[in-house]
Design a protein around this motif. Structure first.
Motif, PDB file in Angstrom:
ATOM      1  N   ALA A  27       1.810  -4.820   2.423  1.00 30.04           N
ATOM      2  CA  ALA A  27       0.587  -4.032   2.287  1.00 30.04           C
ATOM      3  C   ALA A  27      -0.603  -4.933   2.010  1.00 30.04           C
ATOM      4  O   ALA A  27      -0.461  -6.037   1.494  1.00 30.04           O
ATOM      5  CB  ALA A  27       0.753  -3.022   1.151  1.00 30.04           C
ATOM      6  N   GLY A  28      -1.774  -4.418   2.375  1.00 29.40           N
ATOM      7  CA  GLY A  28      -2.995  -5.184   2.142  1.00 29.40           C
ATOM      8  C   GLY A  28      -4.107  -4.667   3.031  1.00 29.40           C
ATOM      9  O   GLY A  28      -3.881  -3.753   3.828  1.00 29.40           O
ATOM     10  N   GLU A  66       0.062   4.253   2.191  1.00 28.30           N
ATOM     11  CA  GLU A  66       0.100   4.540   0.748  1.00 28.30           C
ATOM     12  C   GLU A  66       1.430   5.155   0.336  1.00 28.30           C
ATOM     13  O   GLU A  66       1.990   4.811  -0.708  1.00 28.30           O
ATOM     14  CB  GLU A  66      -1.080   5.448   0.378  1.00 28.30           C
ATOM     15  CG  GLU A  66      -2.388   4.656   0.369  1.00 28.30           C
ATOM     16  CD  GLU A  66      -3.637   5.524   0.365  1.00 28.30           C
ATOM     17  OE1 GLU A  66      -3.522   6.745   0.637  1.00 28.30           O
ATOM     18  OE2 GLU A  66      -4.734   4.975   0.128  1.00 28.30           O
ATOM     19  N   ILE A 105       4.017   2.418   0.242  1.00 29.42           N
ATOM     20  CA  ILE A 105       3.857   1.571  -0.948  1.00 29.42           C
ATOM     21  C   ILE A 105       4.500   2.253  -2.160  1.00 29.42           C
ATOM     22  O   ILE A 105       5.214   1.626  -2.940  1.00 29.42           O
ATOM     23  CB  ILE A 105       2.361   1.296  -1.206  1.00 29.42           C
ATOM     24  CG1 ILE A 105       1.815   0.373  -0.117  1.00 29.42           C
ATOM     25  CG2 ILE A 105       2.141   0.685  -2.590  1.00 29.42           C
ATOM     26  CD1 ILE A 105       0.297   0.303  -0.059  1.00 29.42           C
ATOM     27  N   VAL A 164       7.121  -4.421  -2.982  1.00 31.27           N
ATOM     28  CA  VAL A 164       5.852  -4.442  -2.247  1.00 31.27           C
ATOM     29  C   VAL A 164       5.320  -5.871  -2.214  1.00 31.27           C
ATOM     30  O   VAL A 164       5.236  -6.538  -3.249  1.00 31.27           O
ATOM     31  CB  VAL A 164       4.809  -3.504  -2.898  1.00 31.27           C
ATOM     32  CG1 VAL A 164       3.444  -3.667  -2.233  1.00 31.27           C
ATOM     33  CG2 VAL A 164       5.276  -2.056  -2.818  1.00 31.27           C
ATOM     34  N   TRP A 200       1.992  -7.775  -1.571  1.00 31.82           N
ATOM     35  CA  TRP A 200       0.566  -7.430  -1.526  1.00 31.82           C
ATOM     36  C   TRP A 200      -0.218  -8.631  -0.986  1.00 31.82           C
ATOM     37  O   TRP A 200      -0.217  -9.701  -1.591  1.00 31.82           O
ATOM     38  CB  TRP A 200       0.083  -7.031  -2.915  1.00 31.82           C
ATOM     39  CG  TRP A 200      -1.384  -6.809  -2.992  1.00 31.82           C
ATOM     40  CD1 TRP A 200      -2.295  -7.533  -3.712  1.00 31.82           C
ATOM     41  CD2 TRP A 200      -2.135  -5.776  -2.339  1.00 31.82           C
ATOM     42  NE1 TRP A 200      -3.549  -7.022  -3.541  1.00 31.82           N
ATOM     43  CE2 TRP A 200      -3.489  -5.942  -2.694  1.00 31.82           C
ATOM     44  CE3 TRP A 200      -1.793  -4.724  -1.477  1.00 31.82           C
ATOM     45  CZ2 TRP A 200      -4.507  -5.110  -2.222  1.00 31.82           C
ATOM     46  CZ3 TRP A 200      -2.785  -3.885  -1.002  1.00 31.82           C
ATOM     47  CH2 TRP A 200      -4.120  -4.072  -1.376  1.00 31.82           C
ATOM     48  N   ARG A 217       2.433 -10.819  -5.223  1.00 28.74           N
ATOM     49  CA  ARG A 217       1.124 -11.150  -4.649  1.00 28.74           C
ATOM     50  C   ARG A 217       1.212 -12.372  -3.747  1.00 28.74           C
ATOM     51  O   ARG A 217       1.598 -13.457  -4.192  1.00 28.74           O
ATOM     52  CB  ARG A 217       0.097 -11.361  -5.760  1.00 28.74           C
ATOM     53  CG  ARG A 217      -0.446 -10.015  -6.258  1.00 28.74           C
ATOM     54  CD  ARG A 217      -1.182 -10.195  -7.532  1.00 28.74           C
ATOM     55  NE  ARG A 217      -0.264 -10.748  -8.537  1.00 28.74           N
ATOM     56  CZ  ARG A 217      -0.325 -10.429  -9.817  1.00 28.74           C
ATOM     57  NH1 ARG A 217      -1.225  -9.595 -10.260  1.00 28.74           N
ATOM     58  NH2 ARG A 217       0.539 -10.964 -10.661  1.00 28.74           N
ATOM     59  N   PRO A 271      -3.433  -5.324  -6.846  1.00 30.85           N
ATOM     60  CA  PRO A 271      -2.382  -4.705  -6.023  1.00 30.85           C
ATOM     61  C   PRO A 271      -2.240  -3.216  -6.342  1.00 30.85           C
ATOM     62  O   PRO A 271      -2.587  -2.798  -7.452  1.00 30.85           O
ATOM     63  CB  PRO A 271      -1.123  -5.473  -6.416  1.00 30.85           C
ATOM     64  CG  PRO A 271      -1.411  -6.070  -7.743  1.00 30.85           C
ATOM     65  CD  PRO A 271      -2.882  -6.276  -7.818  1.00 30.85           C
ATOM     66  N   PRO A 272      -1.759  -2.422  -5.369  1.00 24.33           N
ATOM     67  CA  PRO A 272      -1.613  -0.987  -5.586  1.00 24.33           C
ATOM     68  C   PRO A 272      -0.471  -0.652  -6.547  1.00 24.33           C
ATOM     69  O   PRO A 272      -0.402   0.457  -7.048  1.00 24.33           O
ATOM     70  CB  PRO A 272      -1.310  -0.448  -4.187  1.00 24.33           C
ATOM     71  CG  PRO A 272      -0.723  -1.600  -3.449  1.00 24.33           C
ATOM     72  CD  PRO A 272      -1.332  -2.832  -4.028  1.00 24.33           C
ATOM     73  N   ARG A 273       0.411  -1.619  -6.763  1.00 22.45           N
ATOM     74  CA  ARG A 273       1.484  -1.417  -7.738  1.00 22.45           C
ATOM     75  C   ARG A 273       1.568  -2.649  -8.629  1.00 22.45           C
ATOM     76  O   ARG A 273       1.513  -3.775  -8.145  1.00 22.45           O
ATOM     77  CB  ARG A 273       2.830  -1.217  -7.016  1.00 22.45           C
ATOM     78  CG  ARG A 273       3.206   0.246  -6.811  1.00 22.45           C
ATOM     79  CD  ARG A 273       4.414   0.407  -5.920  1.00 22.45           C
ATOM     80  NE  ARG A 273       5.596  -0.297  -6.415  1.00 22.45           N
ATOM     81  CZ  ARG A 273       6.822  -0.111  -5.904  1.00 22.45           C
ATOM     82  NH1 ARG A 273       6.990   0.732  -4.896  1.00 22.45           N
ATOM     83  NH2 ARG A 273       7.843  -0.774  -6.375  1.00 22.45           N
ATOM     84  N   ALA A 313       3.979  -5.439  -7.667  1.00 27.62           N
ATOM     85  CA  ALA A 313       3.902  -6.038  -6.331  1.00 27.62           C
ATOM     86  C   ALA A 313       3.974  -7.564  -6.414  1.00 27.62           C
ATOM     87  O   ALA A 313       3.519  -8.161  -7.388  1.00 27.62           O
ATOM     88  CB  ALA A 313       2.612  -5.603  -5.646  1.00 27.62           C
ATOM     89  N   LYS A 334      -0.505  -9.317   7.540  1.00 23.36           N
ATOM     90  CA  LYS A 334       0.735  -8.592   7.245  1.00 23.36           C
ATOM     91  C   LYS A 334       1.708  -8.647   8.419  1.00 23.36           C
ATOM     92  O   LYS A 334       2.893  -8.949   8.253  1.00 23.36           O
ATOM     93  CB  LYS A 334       0.422  -7.124   6.902  1.00 23.36           C
ATOM     94  CG  LYS A 334      -0.494  -6.946   5.702  1.00 23.36           C
ATOM     95  CD  LYS A 334      -0.791  -5.482   5.412  1.00 23.36           C
ATOM     96  CE  LYS A 334      -1.616  -4.793   6.501  1.00 23.36           C
ATOM     97  NZ  LYS A 334      -2.975  -5.389   6.661  1.00 23.36           N
TER      98      LYS A 334
END
Ligand SMILES: Nc1nc2c(c(=O)[nH]1)N(C=O)[C@@H](CNc1ccc(C(=O)N[C@@H](CCC(=O)O)C(=O)O)cc1)CN2
Ligand SMILES: Nc1nc2c(ncn2[C@@H]2O[C@H](COP(=O)(O)OP(=O)(O)OP(=O)(O)O)[C@@H](O)[C@H]2O)c(=O)[nH]1
Ligand SMILES: [K+]
Length: 423
Positions: free
Chosen positions: A219-220, A287, A290, A296, A298, A311, A304-306, A309, A226
């Protein structure tokens, strides 16, 4: 009257050899009708199979297993024939034409093993997983369940519960004497101890992620790299890579086996605010992915959305990407294979925390849930004999549901539909 069933249990023809199994009360009669006579029990013998008109169908190796000490718990005949399509079809047709035999449904041999008490629900589920296993990790866990590891733990706990119940009965029979009062405390303590050990086993990661494949979501923002990373991890051109931001519109999933584990690598649309209807749907799906993913990756610069994640700082070869944020877990460039290896290392380090360790009882999530119900009932154990008895009954019911004591037809239908024909 129980039907006698037949099916090809080996891989489907054409093959060098195919194994046809016949199970049920008429299995021996049907085998004799084909072969003239059956070999002595559990020994392979060469036989010529003929149709009722006397023409030769095939020359085969044959075995007869008298029930109930068989894989299905019934009389069972195995025909190891030549694996040509027409050979197999002619033998099955002759068997079925004899009217005492019908074709088996998927999983029906195993279902009979269950019905006849040869295996329990945990072993049947283990067998289903074993047949589906594609990686070494999946196979190891599945064979443990198929061989009764789950079953033995549950049965052990059920025995302990039965002993606790008997001790309570004794207390209730003797009434309110002092010596007995102390005993109830001891029973409640033992119940809580049992609850703790069940809870420990049931709190380990369940085997589900291992069997379905560990879902790794990339995700990103758009253009982060990605799809490039997905293709490098999967070692194939699965996702379209282009300099145009917003190339990936939908989730793309690639299954990869690595280090004995199955992964489902999922590329997602770049996260962005957009007026484009299609792109917006893609962002919504990203979303969801994720949220649902096990791991995840990221690839963004922002938060990050979580929280959990991994990175990834991508495109580190570009001049404007030289400065690496301090919180990056992995730094990659598409032209540096070692950096991609580092991503795999980060993924597998996380993956091992999501799957059960090999020395633990391999529980499915639904089995772990039932075990936790049992554990909580036991941990709630009080010194009131009636309440304690009730808690033990709740625990017993939950554990019995794991081994399938009260499995409904619908549950069994769902399980056995996962099996292939002939199993
Ligand atoms: N040819 C063939 N191979 C096969 C099977 C089969 O049915 N046929 N199996 C199908 O699942 C698996 C083996 N599972 C089996 C499980 C139990 C018994 C059986 O006869 N059990 C008896 C006797 C055991 C013994 O020999 O000591 C018993 O448990 O009492 C046979 C196969 C895998 N390979
Ligand atoms: N120099 C350099 N370019 C890269 C690297 N990784 C990806 N790119 C380029 O960056 C552009 C976008 O890459 P993609 O992998 O399509 O990015 P994405 O995150 O999937 O993009 P979206 O589909 O918009 O979500 C392409 O032109 C890639 O060739 C890298 O490590 N170094
Ligand atoms: K892309």
């Amino acid at each position: 009257m129980i039907d006698t069933i037949a099916a090809v249990s080996s891989g489907q023809p054409p093959a060098a050899i195919a194994v046809i199994r016949v199970s049920g009360p008429a299995a021996f009669a049907a085998g004799e009708a084909l072969a003239g006579s059956l070999p002595s029990p559990r020994t392979a013998k060469l036989r010529t199979l003929r149709d009722p008109a006397g023409s030769v169908l095939d020359r085969v190796l044959m075995l007869a297993f008298p029930g109930p000490a068989t894989a299905t718990g019934e009389d069972l005949v195995e025909i190891h024939c030549h694996g040509g399509r027409a050979v197999v079809a002619s033998i099955l047709t002759t068997l079925v034409d004899s009217a005492t035999v019908r074709l088996a449904e998927p999983g029906e041999f195993t279902r009979r093993a269950l019905t006849n008490g040869r295996i329990d629900l945990t072993e049947a589920e283990g067998l289903a997983d074993l047949l589906a296993a594609e990686t070494e990790g999946q196979r190891r866990v599945a064979i443990a369940a198929a061989e009764g590891n789950v079953s033995r733990s549950i049965e052990g706990w059920i025995t302990e519960l039965a002993i606790l119940s008997a001790r309570i009965e004794a207390v209730l029979d003797y009434g309110e004497d002092d010596a007995v009062d102390e005993d109830i405390d001891a029973i409640a303590l033992d119940a809580r101890t049992l609850g703790t050990s069940i809870h420990d086993v049931a709190s380990a990661p369940p085997v589900d992620a291992l069997h379905r494949g560990i879902v790794v979501v990339l995700a990103g923002p758009p253009n982060a790299g990605k799809s490039t990373l997905l293709n490098l991890l999967a070692e194939q051109d699965a996702a379209i890579v282009s300099p145009i931001a917003g190339t990936t519109r939908d989730r793309i999933e690639v299954q990869v086996a690595r280090g004995g584990l199955a992964y489902r690598l999922t590329d997602t649309a770049g996260l962005t605010r957009t007026d484009d209807i299609v792109e917006a749907i893609g962002v919504g799906r990203a979303e969801q992915a994720i949220d649902a993913g096990d791991i995840v990756l990221w690839l963004g610069d922002g938060a990050p959305p979580r929280q959990d994640a991994i990175r990834v700082h991508a495109k580190s070869d570009l001049p404007d990407r030289r400065v690496v944020p301090t919180n990056a877990d992995v730094v990659i460039s598409q032209s540096d294979p070692q950096s991609i290896e580092a991503v795999w290392n980060a993924i597998s380090a996380r993956a091992v925390t999501l799957i059960p360790s090999i020395d633990l009882v391999p529980l499915r999530a639904h089995q772990a849930e039932l075990c936790r119900t049992a554990a909580h009932a036991l941990l709630d154990a009080t010194r009131d004999p009636l309440l304690l008895g009730e808690n033990l009954r709740i625990a017993l019911k939950a554990l019995a549901a794991v081994t399938g004591a009260d499995a409904t037809e619908a549950m069994l239908d769902a399980l056995f539909s996962r099996f292939c024909l002939g199993k």
